[in-house]
Write a protein that holds these residues in place. Structure first.
Motif, PDB file in Angstrom:
ATOM      1  N   VAL A   1      47.637  82.257  46.258  1.00 14.59           N
ATOM      2  CA  VAL A   1      46.798  81.089  46.480  1.00 14.59           C
ATOM      3  C   VAL A   1      46.858  80.738  47.965  1.00 14.59           C
ATOM      4  CG1 VAL A   1      46.327  78.710  45.801  1.00 14.59           C
ATOM      5  CG2 VAL A   1      47.389  80.292  44.165  1.00 14.59           C
ATOM      6  N   VAL A   2      45.733  80.947  48.653  1.00 14.60           N
ATOM      7  CA  VAL A   2      45.686  80.724  50.101  1.00 14.60           C
ATOM      8  C   VAL A   2      44.983  79.393  50.371  1.00 14.60           C
ATOM      9  CG1 VAL A   2      45.028  81.695  52.326  1.00 14.60           C
ATOM     10  CG2 VAL A   2      45.465  83.212  50.377  1.00 14.60           C
ATOM     11  N   LEU A   3      45.617  78.531  51.128  1.00 11.73           N
ATOM     12  CA  LEU A   3      45.020  77.230  51.414  1.00 11.73           C
ATOM     13  C   LEU A   3      45.380  76.798  52.824  1.00 11.73           C
ATOM     14  CD1 LEU A   3      47.170  74.497  49.680  1.00 11.73           C
ATOM     15  CD2 LEU A   3      47.722  76.907  49.530  1.00 11.73           C
ATOM     16  N   PRO A   4      44.467  76.052  53.480  1.00 11.09           N
ATOM     17  CA  PRO A   4      44.771  75.604  54.846  1.00 11.09           C
ATOM     18  C   PRO A   4      45.932  74.628  54.858  1.00 11.09           C
ATOM     19  CG  PRO A   4      42.631  74.752  54.106  1.00 11.09           C
ATOM     20  CD  PRO A   4      43.177  75.581  53.012  1.00 11.09           C
ATOM     21  N   LYS A   5      46.666  74.632  55.952  1.00  9.69           N
ATOM     22  CA  LYS A   5      47.735  73.647  56.098  1.00  9.69           C
ATOM     23  C   LYS A   5      47.129  72.246  56.088  1.00  9.69           C
ATOM     24  CE  LYS A   5      50.640  76.688  58.919  1.00  9.69           C
ATOM     25  NZ  LYS A   5      51.288  76.863  60.240  1.00  9.69           N
ATOM     26  N   ILE A   6      47.848  71.306  55.486  1.00 12.41           N
ATOM     27  CA  ILE A   6      47.337  69.940  55.405  1.00 12.41           C
ATOM     28  C   ILE A   6      47.086  69.361  56.789  1.00 12.41           C
ATOM     29  CG2 ILE A   6      47.853  67.597  54.666  1.00 12.41           C
ATOM     30  CD1 ILE A   6      47.152  69.486  52.397  1.00 12.41           C
ATOM     31  N   ASP A   7      48.019  69.565  57.709  1.00 13.69           N
ATOM     32  CA  ASP A   7      47.828  69.026  59.056  1.00 13.69           C
ATOM     33  C   ASP A   7      46.661  69.701  59.754  1.00 13.69           C
ATOM     34  OD1 ASP A   7      49.095  71.442  59.204  1.00 13.69           O
ATOM     35  OD2 ASP A   7      50.504  70.868  60.777  1.00 13.69           O
ATOM     36  N   GLN A   8      46.411  70.975  59.404  1.00 17.44           N
ATOM     37  CA  GLN A   8      45.271  71.669  59.981  1.00 17.44           C
ATOM     38  C   GLN A   8      43.962  71.070  59.476  1.00 17.44           C
ATOM     39  OE1 GLN A   8      45.201  73.829  62.307  1.00 17.44           O
ATOM     40  NE2 GLN A   8      43.041  74.422  62.249  1.00 17.44           N
ATOM     41  N   PHE A   9      43.949  70.714  58.189  1.00 20.10           N
ATOM     42  CA  PHE A   9      42.745  70.104  57.615  1.00 20.10           C
ATOM     43  C   PHE A   9      42.464  68.754  58.265  1.00 20.10           C
ATOM     44  CE2 PHE A   9      40.621  67.651  54.145  1.00 20.10           C
ATOM     45  CZ  PHE A   9      39.448  68.389  54.134  1.00 20.10           C
ATOM     46  N   TYR A  10      43.529  67.965  58.487  1.00 22.29           N
ATOM     47  CA  TYR A  10      43.345  66.682  59.157  1.00 22.29           C
ATOM     48  C   TYR A  10      42.886  66.873  60.605  1.00 22.29           C
ATOM     49  CZ  TYR A  10      45.332  64.077  55.272  1.00 22.29           C
ATOM     50  OH  TYR A  10      45.542  63.512  54.040  1.00 22.29           O
ATOM     51  N   SER A  11      43.339  67.956  61.222  1.00 21.70           N
ATOM     52  CA  SER A  11      42.876  68.249  62.578  1.00 21.70           C
ATOM     53  C   SER A  11      41.379  68.522  62.583  1.00 21.70           C
ATOM     54  CB  SER A  11      43.629  69.461  63.144  1.00 21.70           C
ATOM     55  OG  SER A  11      45.003  69.166  63.284  1.00 21.70           O
ATOM     56  N   MET A  12      40.909  69.180  61.523  1.00 20.46           N
ATOM     57  CA  MET A  12      39.469  69.415  61.402  1.00 20.46           C
ATOM     58  C   MET A  12      38.720  68.090  61.342  1.00 20.46           C
ATOM     59  SD  MET A  12      39.223  72.512  58.623  1.00 20.46           S
ATOM     60  CE  MET A  12      40.052  74.079  58.858  1.00 20.46           C
ATOM     61  N   ILE A  13      39.284  67.136  60.574  1.00 19.81           N
ATOM     62  CA  ILE A  13      38.636  65.825  60.458  1.00 19.81           C
ATOM     63  C   ILE A  13      38.630  65.114  61.815  1.00 19.81           C
ATOM     64  CG2 ILE A  13      38.792  63.551  59.376  1.00 19.81           C
ATOM     65  CD1 ILE A  13      39.974  64.874  56.933  1.00 19.81           C
ATOM     66  N   GLU A  14      39.758  65.177  62.536  1.00 20.17           N
ATOM     67  CA  GLU A  14      39.830  64.531  63.837  1.00 20.17           C
ATOM     68  C   GLU A  14      38.846  65.159  64.820  1.00 20.17           C
ATOM     69  OE1 GLU A  14      43.873  64.753  65.014  1.00 20.17           O
ATOM     70  OE2 GLU A  14      44.567  63.263  63.563  1.00 20.17           O
ATOM     71  N   GLU A  15      38.716  66.489  64.753  1.00 13.82           N
ATOM     72  CA  GLU A  15      37.748  67.150  65.618  1.00 13.82           C
ATOM     73  C   GLU A  15      36.334  66.703  65.269  1.00 13.82           C
ATOM     74  OE1 GLU A  15      38.304  71.330  65.380  1.00 13.82           O
ATOM     75  OE2 GLU A  15      40.354  71.274  66.136  1.00 13.82           O
ATOM     76  N   GLY A  16      36.088  66.523  63.966  1.00 16.98           N
ATOM     77  CA  GLY A  16      34.772  66.059  63.528  1.00 16.98           C
ATOM     78  C   GLY A  16      34.467  64.674  64.056  1.00 16.98           C
ATOM     79  N   MET A  17      35.493  63.817  64.144  1.00 20.16           N
ATOM     80  CA  MET A  17      35.292  62.461  64.661  1.00 20.16           C
ATOM     81  C   MET A  17      34.875  62.474  66.135  1.00 20.16           C
ATOM     82  SD  MET A  17      38.457  60.343  62.998  1.00 20.16           S
ATOM     83  CE  MET A  17      38.520  59.972  61.245  1.00 20.16           C
ATOM     84  N   LYS A  18      35.291  63.523  66.873  1.00 21.20           N
ATOM     85  CA  LYS A  18      34.968  63.604  68.295  1.00 21.20           C
ATOM     86  C   LYS A  18      33.619  64.253  68.539  1.00 21.20           C
ATOM     87  CE  LYS A  18      39.899  64.061  69.405  1.00 21.20           C
ATOM     88  NZ  LYS A  18      40.926  64.957  69.939  1.00 21.20           N
TER      89      LYS A  18
END
Length: 284
Positions: free
Chosen positions: A261-278
Motif C-alpha cells: 500500500v503506497v501512500l504519500p507522507k502526511i506532511d508531504q500532502f500538507y505541503s501540497m496544500i500549502e503550495e496550493g495556497m500560494k
C-alpha cells in the motif's frame, strides 16, 4: 245745568273708553308679534343647539382620529427605525456570510488543487510500476488506485511456497522492480500487508496460525526490500491481516496475497496544500 254736566261726563267716559280699547288691541297685536318672534327665535336656537351638538360630535371624532393617526404615525416611525436597524444587521450578517462562503470556497479550491496534485503523482507512480512490472502475468500482479492510495497486490504463488514465509528467488526479481520504483519516489511511504486464505495453518514450528504466517510474510518482504535493495526502513511498515480481508469468496488463491500500500507522507500532502495556497491562480 246738572244735565249739561252729566252730559259732558258721559261724553268724556265714552271718549276714554274708545281710546283704551284701541290701545289694548294694539298691545295685543304687539304681544302676538312678540310671541311669533319668540317662537322663531326658539326654533333658531334649537337649530343652533343641534348644529353645535353635531359639530361637537364631529370635532370629537376628528380629535380621536387625529390622536389615532399621531399614535400610528409614531408607531410607523418606530417601526421604520427598527426596520433600519434590522436591515443594517441583515446587511452585516449577509456580508459576513458572503465572506465565510468565499473563505470556504477558497479552502475547497485549495484542497481540490492539492488532491489534483496528489492524483497526478499517484498516476505517475502507477505508470512507473506498470512500466517495470508490465511483462508479468496480470493475474499475479494487480496495480490499482483507490481513494488516493496506490495498491500493488502480488499473488502468493509468485512470492512464497505453500504455508511458507521464505521468499522465492523469482519473487526477489519482482521485489527488485518494485524497489526500483519506490526508491525513485522518496516522498512516499508504504505498508506491506500479508494476507492468507481461511484454511487454518497446521504446520508445526514457531507459527501458531494465519496471523503469524501473514505477519512473517510481510516482514520477510520488508527485509528483502531493506537489505537487498536499500529501501529506507523508515518508509516501510509490515502488517499481517490473516484471512480477515478476503477479495473473493470462491477463489481462495486470490485471497493468498501480499499487498503493498503506497501512500504519500502526511506532511508531504500538507505541503501540497500549502503550495496550493500560494498559487496566484487560487489566491486572485
Amino acid at each position: 245745568m246738572k244735565k249739561i254736566i252729566l252730559g259732558c261726563l258721559g261724553l268724556t267716559l265714552m271718549l276714554g273708553s274708545c281710546v283704551s280699547s284701541k290701545k289694548f288691541k294694539d298691545a295685543q297685536a304687539q304681544a302676538a308679534e312678540a310671541k311669533d318672534l319668540l317662537n322663531s327665535a326658539t326654533v333658531k336656537l334649537n337649530d343652533c343647539l343641534e348644529e353645535k351638538a353635531s359639530a361637537d360630535s364631529r370635532l370629537k371624532t376628528l380629535t380621536d382620529q387625529n390622536s389615532f393617526l399621531k399614535a400610528n404615525n409614531q408607531e410607523l416611525i418606530n417601526n421604520m427605525g427598527n426596520l433600519t436597524t434590522l436591515t443594517t444587521k441583515g446587511a452585516e450578517n449577509l456580508e459576513k456570510s458572503l465572506e465565510s462562503l468565499q473563505e470556504k470556497d477558497l479552502t475547497i479550491r485549495k484542497l481540490q488543487d492539492a488532491i489534483t496534485r496528489r492524483d497526478s503523482v499517484n498516476l505517475s507512480l502507477v505508470q512507473s510500476l506498470k512500466g517495470v512490472l508490465g511483462n508479468l502475468d496480470d493475474e499475479d500482479i494487480e496495480i490499482s488506485v483507490e481513494k488516493g492510495v496506490v495498491f500493488v497486490s502480488i499473488s502468493d504463488k509468485l512470492l512464497f511456497s505453500s504455508g511458507s514465509y521464505n521468499v522465492t528467488s523469482k519473487a526477489k526479481t519482482v521485489l527488485g522492480k518494485v524497489a526500483q520504483v519506490v526508491n525513485n519516489k522518496p516522498d512516499f511511504e508504504f505498508m506491506v500487508e500479508g494476507h492468507t486464505d481461511d484454511v487454518p495453518y497446521r504446520k508445526n514450528g514457531v507459527l501458531l496460525d494465519n496471523w503469524d504466517l501473514s505477519v512473517k510474510r510481510a516482514t520477510a518482504v520488508v527485509r528483502i526490500l531493506q537489505n537487498d535493495y536499500n529501501v529506507d526502513p523508515k518508509r516501510m511498515t509490515a502488517a499481517g491481516r490473516a484471512e480477515f480481508i478476503p477479495v473473493s469468496q470462491t477463489q481462495k488463491s486470490k485471497n493468498r496475497r501480499t499487498r503493498i500500500v503506497v501512500l504519500p507522507k502526511i506532511d508531504q500532502f500538507y505541503s501540497m496544500i500549502e503550495e496550493g495556497m500560494k498559487d496566484p491562480a487560487i489566491n486572485n
